[in-house]
Design a protein around this motif. Structure first.
Motif, PDB file in Angstrom:
ATOM      1  N   VAL A   1      12.002  23.124   6.619  1.00 22.77           N
ATOM      2  CA  VAL A   1      11.725  22.428   4.792  1.00 22.77           C
ATOM      3  C   VAL A   1       9.768  22.581   4.272  1.00 22.77           C
ATOM      4  O   VAL A   1       8.794  22.374   5.205  1.00 22.77           O
ATOM      5  CB  VAL A   1      11.733  21.035   5.459  1.00 22.77           C
ATOM      6  N   SER A   2       9.788  22.444   3.350  1.00 28.70           N
ATOM      7  CA  SER A   2       8.234  22.630   2.683  1.00 28.70           C
ATOM      8  C   SER A   2       8.356  21.913   1.539  1.00 28.70           C
ATOM      9  O   SER A   2       8.996  21.022   0.225  1.00 28.70           O
ATOM     10  CB  SER A   2       7.811  23.632   2.055  1.00 28.70           C
ATOM     11  N   ALA A   3       6.733  20.779   1.729  1.00 30.91           N
ATOM     12  CA  ALA A   3       7.067  20.085   1.251  1.00 30.91           C
ATOM     13  C   ALA A   3       6.224  20.090  -0.049  1.00 30.91           C
ATOM     14  O   ALA A   3       4.849  19.496   0.111  1.00 30.91           O
ATOM     15  CB  ALA A   3       6.214  18.441   1.637  1.00 30.91           C
ATOM     16  N   TYR A   4       6.047  19.782  -0.860  1.00 31.24           N
ATOM     17  CA  TYR A   4       5.492  19.703  -2.166  1.00 31.24           C
ATOM     18  C   TYR A   4       5.302  18.147  -2.847  1.00 31.24           C
ATOM     19  O   TYR A   4       6.566  17.535  -2.512  1.00 31.24           O
ATOM     20  CB  TYR A   4       6.297  20.989  -3.796  1.00 31.24           C
ATOM     21  N   SER A   5       4.507  17.920  -3.509  1.00 39.01           N
ATOM     22  CA  SER A   5       4.585  16.751  -3.963  1.00 39.01           C
ATOM     23  C   SER A   5       3.778  15.830  -2.784  1.00 39.01           C
ATOM     24  O   SER A   5       4.660  14.335  -2.439  1.00 39.01           O
ATOM     25  CB  SER A   5       4.841  16.131  -4.766  1.00 39.01           C
ATOM     26  N   ALA A   6       3.186  16.305  -1.567  1.00 37.50           N
ATOM     27  CA  ALA A   6       3.497  16.048  -0.765  1.00 37.50           C
ATOM     28  C   ALA A   6       2.392  14.408  -0.294  1.00 37.50           C
ATOM     29  O   ALA A   6       2.277  13.563   0.364  1.00 37.50           O
ATOM     30  CB  ALA A   6       2.750  16.752   0.564  1.00 37.50           C
ATOM     31  N   LEU A   7       2.058  14.524  -1.913  1.00 42.60           N
ATOM     32  CA  LEU A   7       0.566  12.568  -1.683  1.00 42.60           C
ATOM     33  C   LEU A   7       1.566  11.902  -3.484  1.00 42.60           C
ATOM     34  O   LEU A   7       0.760  10.978  -3.779  1.00 42.60           O
ATOM     35  CB  LEU A   7      -0.874  13.360  -1.830  1.00 42.60           C
ATOM     36  N   GLY A   8       2.694  12.895  -3.171  1.00 37.79           N
ATOM     37  CA  GLY A   8       3.538  11.805  -4.545  1.00 37.79           C
ATOM     38  C   GLY A   8       2.513  12.231  -5.719  1.00 37.79           C
ATOM     39  O   GLY A   8       3.296  12.179  -7.136  1.00 37.79           O
ATOM     40  N   GLY A   9       1.844  13.931  -5.724  1.00 34.75           N
ATOM     41  CA  GLY A   9       1.917  14.302  -7.218  1.00 34.75           C
ATOM     42  C   GLY A   9       0.775  13.620  -8.137  1.00 34.75           C
ATOM     43  O   GLY A   9       0.614  14.037  -8.945  1.00 34.75           O
ATOM     44  N   PRO A  10      -0.191  12.756  -7.150  1.00 31.60           N
ATOM     45  CA  PRO A  10      -1.235  12.315  -8.375  1.00 31.60           C
ATOM     46  C   PRO A  10      -1.937  13.060  -9.438  1.00 31.60           C
ATOM     47  O   PRO A  10      -2.132  14.376  -9.009  1.00 31.60           O
ATOM     48  CB  PRO A  10      -1.712  11.346  -7.599  1.00 31.60           C
ATOM     49  N   GLY A  11      -2.190  12.918 -10.735  1.00 35.01           N
ATOM     50  CA  GLY A  11      -2.612  13.508 -11.554  1.00 35.01           C
ATOM     51  C   GLY A  11      -2.128  14.789 -12.068  1.00 35.01           C
ATOM     52  O   GLY A  11      -2.169  15.028 -13.364  1.00 35.01           O
ATOM     53  N   ASN A  12      -0.777  15.010 -11.102  1.00 35.35           N
ATOM     54  CA  ASN A  12       0.327  15.584 -12.068  1.00 35.35           C
ATOM     55  C   ASN A  12       0.929  14.595 -13.487  1.00 35.35           C
ATOM     56  O   ASN A  12       0.562  13.796 -13.221  1.00 35.35           O
ATOM     57  CB  ASN A  12       1.536  16.379 -11.929  1.00 35.35           C
ATOM     58  N   PHE A  13       1.348  15.117 -14.679  1.00 38.60           N
ATOM     59  CA  PHE A  13       2.239  14.458 -15.621  1.00 38.60           C
ATOM     60  C   PHE A  13       3.156  13.854 -15.280  1.00 38.60           C
ATOM     61  O   PHE A  13       3.287  12.482 -15.922  1.00 38.60           O
ATOM     62  CB  PHE A  13       2.520  15.011 -17.358  1.00 38.60           C
ATOM     63  N   TRP A  14       3.993  13.914 -13.890  1.00 39.80           N
ATOM     64  CA  TRP A  14       4.841  13.114 -13.312  1.00 39.80           C
ATOM     65  C   TRP A  14       5.159  12.545 -12.477  1.00 39.80           C
ATOM     66  O   TRP A  14       5.723  11.604 -11.614  1.00 39.80           O
ATOM     67  CB  TRP A  14       6.224  14.441 -13.595  1.00 39.80           C
ATOM     68  N   GLY A  15       3.339  12.945 -11.539  1.00 43.78           N
ATOM     69  CA  GLY A  15       3.132  12.068 -10.901  1.00 43.78           C
ATOM     70  C   GLY A  15       2.605  11.039 -10.636  1.00 43.78           C
ATOM     71  O   GLY A  15       3.295  10.022 -11.720  1.00 43.78           O
ATOM     72  N   SER A  16       2.522  10.337  -9.675  1.00 43.71           N
ATOM     73  CA  SER A  16       2.398   8.864  -8.466  1.00 43.71           C
ATOM     74  C   SER A  16       1.445   8.738  -7.641  1.00 43.71           C
ATOM     75  O   SER A  16       1.185   9.531  -6.963  1.00 43.71           O
ATOM     76  CB  SER A  16       3.591   7.959  -8.628  1.00 43.71           C
ATOM     77  N   THR A  17       0.550   7.676  -8.296  1.00 40.11           N
ATOM     78  CA  THR A  17      -0.281   7.440  -6.945  1.00 40.11           C
ATOM     79  C   THR A  17       0.191   6.049  -5.969  1.00 40.11           C
ATOM     80  O   THR A  17      -0.741   6.000  -4.967  1.00 40.11           O
ATOM     81  CB  THR A  17      -1.559   6.945  -7.623  1.00 40.11           C
ATOM     82  N   ALA A  18       1.538   6.535  -6.017  1.00 38.46           N
ATOM     83  CA  ALA A  18       1.945   4.685  -5.194  1.00 38.46           C
ATOM     84  C   ALA A  18       2.218   5.620  -3.715  1.00 38.46           C
ATOM     85  O   ALA A  18       1.675   4.665  -2.839  1.00 38.46           O
ATOM     86  CB  ALA A  18       3.219   5.316  -5.690  1.00 38.46           C
ATOM     87  N   VAL A  19       1.169   6.093  -3.633  1.00 37.12           N
ATOM     88  CA  VAL A  19       1.703   7.177  -2.113  1.00 37.12           C
ATOM     89  C   VAL A  19       0.236   6.608  -1.606  1.00 37.12           C
ATOM     90  O   VAL A  19       0.225   6.112  -0.194  1.00 37.12           O
ATOM     91  CB  VAL A  19       2.040   8.635  -1.604  1.00 37.12           C
ATOM     92  N   VAL A  20      -0.660   7.394  -1.970  1.00 32.95           N
ATOM     93  CA  VAL A  20      -1.782   7.111  -1.460  1.00 32.95           C
ATOM     94  C   VAL A  20      -2.481   5.644  -1.623  1.00 32.95           C
ATOM     95  O   VAL A  20      -3.384   5.016  -0.885  1.00 32.95           O
ATOM     96  CB  VAL A  20      -2.848   7.997  -1.869  1.00 32.95           C
ATOM     97  N   GLU A  21      -2.260   4.951  -2.898  1.00 37.45           N
ATOM     98  CA  GLU A  21      -2.213   3.295  -2.964  1.00 37.45           C
ATOM     99  C   GLU A  21      -1.178   2.103  -2.028  1.00 37.45           C
ATOM    100  O   GLU A  21      -1.153   0.946  -1.848  1.00 37.45           O
ATOM    101  CB  GLU A  21      -2.257   3.238  -4.539  1.00 37.45           C
ATOM    102  N   SER A  22      -0.536   3.048  -1.153  1.00 40.77           N
ATOM    103  CA  SER A  22       0.618   1.830  -0.510  1.00 40.77           C
ATOM    104  C   SER A  22      -0.150   1.571   0.522  1.00 40.77           C
ATOM    105  O   SER A  22      -0.996   1.793   1.180  1.00 40.77           O
ATOM    106  CB  SER A  22       1.275   3.054   0.267  1.00 40.77           C
TER     107      SER A  22
END
Length: 316
Positions: free
Chosen positions: A204-225
């Protein structure tokens, strides 16, 4: 230069556990080239691209330049690209085009980007309702196996495949996928899929391993948890390093997209972090939420998936 940890795949290849993603619609070619060259100097040797990202030429250029000036060797870098939905009918031609874009003789890993087939002229990442074609994974996978046989790639795999979709692929595949690249991070932990892939020796290779912040569909929720931030504080690390280390602790490789020098260095620092058992227990308490849901692959008329649940086989 620091060497990055590697994981052995079911085909005998080794994949570096931290990869640099090059998905970016806003950056020009030169920006991407500079970022790749910067990453190489820091010790990155795993690079992830796809035809639909538009970054293959920039990545290829940067790698060729680094190989020419002796910064690295072709054998020392691991390059992944992906088959877009509009090329399911002919993976061999698609990979030949990718290799032309990259200026390379082979890629290390070639993945089916999504379990979705699109009409041959559809080259944008957000397909419309009349862009879909009937999915015939048996023909697609036979084409992927042909790519492998011809030496155009060293390994083949899939991306965004559920347990059920891999199971049906294994019914007819002569070659088991080496990799399944999926969204995975502390808020989308993929327990069921990880267990299934482990049982079938699929990495298993993980994309959006930080939740994809900065992408049009991404979120900062992971690093802001608050949980991630509290663990970071305890270890004098950053939230990004904690999130990446969590992924690595689960046996996954992690793909992180950043073109920023400080963040590239920071991401690499995840290799030095050690999480305690209690940290992992705290992360397991986090509410799960899939960020890249793929709504654009679902419609009532032309897509093989009428609902989000069908796309992910209820693994959502």
């Amino acid at each position: 230069m620091r060497s990055i940890n590697q994981v052995r795949l079911n085909n005998g290849l080794t994949i570096p556990v931290i990869g640099m993603g090059t998905y970016s619609f806003e950056n020009d070619r030169k920006t991407t080239e500079n970022a790749v060259q910067m990453a190489l100097k820091m010790g990155y040797n795993h690079f992830d691209t796809a035809q639909v990202y538009g970054s293959e030429p920039a990545l290829g250029n940067a790698l060729r330049e680094a190989i020419t000036n002796g910064t690295t060797e072709r054998e020392a870098v691991f390059v992944t690209s992906k088959l877009w939905g509009s090329h399911h009918h002919d993976p061999v031609s698609a990979l030949k085009r990718t290799l032309m874009n990259l200026g390379m003789e082979y890629v290390d890993m070639y993945l089916v980007h999504w379990p979705v087939s699109l009409k041959p002229w559809v080259f944008h990442p957000l397909p419309e309702e009349d862009d879909f074609e009937q999915l015939d994974m048996e023909t697609t996978w036979a084409g992927m196996e042909k790519c492998l046989e011809m030496g155009l790639c060293r390994g083949i795999g899939v991306s965004n495949f559920s347990c059920k979709k891999i199971e049906s692929l294994l019914d007819f595949a002569s070659v088991t996928p080496a990799v399944n690249q999926v969204e995975m991070h502390p808020m989308w932990r993929q327990r069921k899929l990880r267990d299934y892939c482990r049982d079938h020796k699929i990495h298993v290779s993980a994309y959006s391993a930080l939740g994809g912040p900065g992408n049009f569909w991404g979120s900062t929720a992971v690093v802001e948890s608050p949980i991630i931030q509290s663990i970071a504080l305890k270890h004098k690390a950053t939230p990004a390093q904690v999130a990446l280390r969590w992924g690595l602790s689960k046996g996954a490789s992690v793909i992180v997209k950043s073109f920023n020098e400080e963040r590239l260095k920071e991401n690499m620092g995840a290799l030095d972090l050690r999480l305690e058992e209690n940290d992992i227990i705290e992360i397991e308490k986090m509410e799960e939420r899939k960020i890249m849901r793929g709504e654009f692959y679902v419609n009532q008329t032309t897509s093989p998936y009428k609902t989000i649940q069908e796309l992910w086989d209820d693994e959502i």
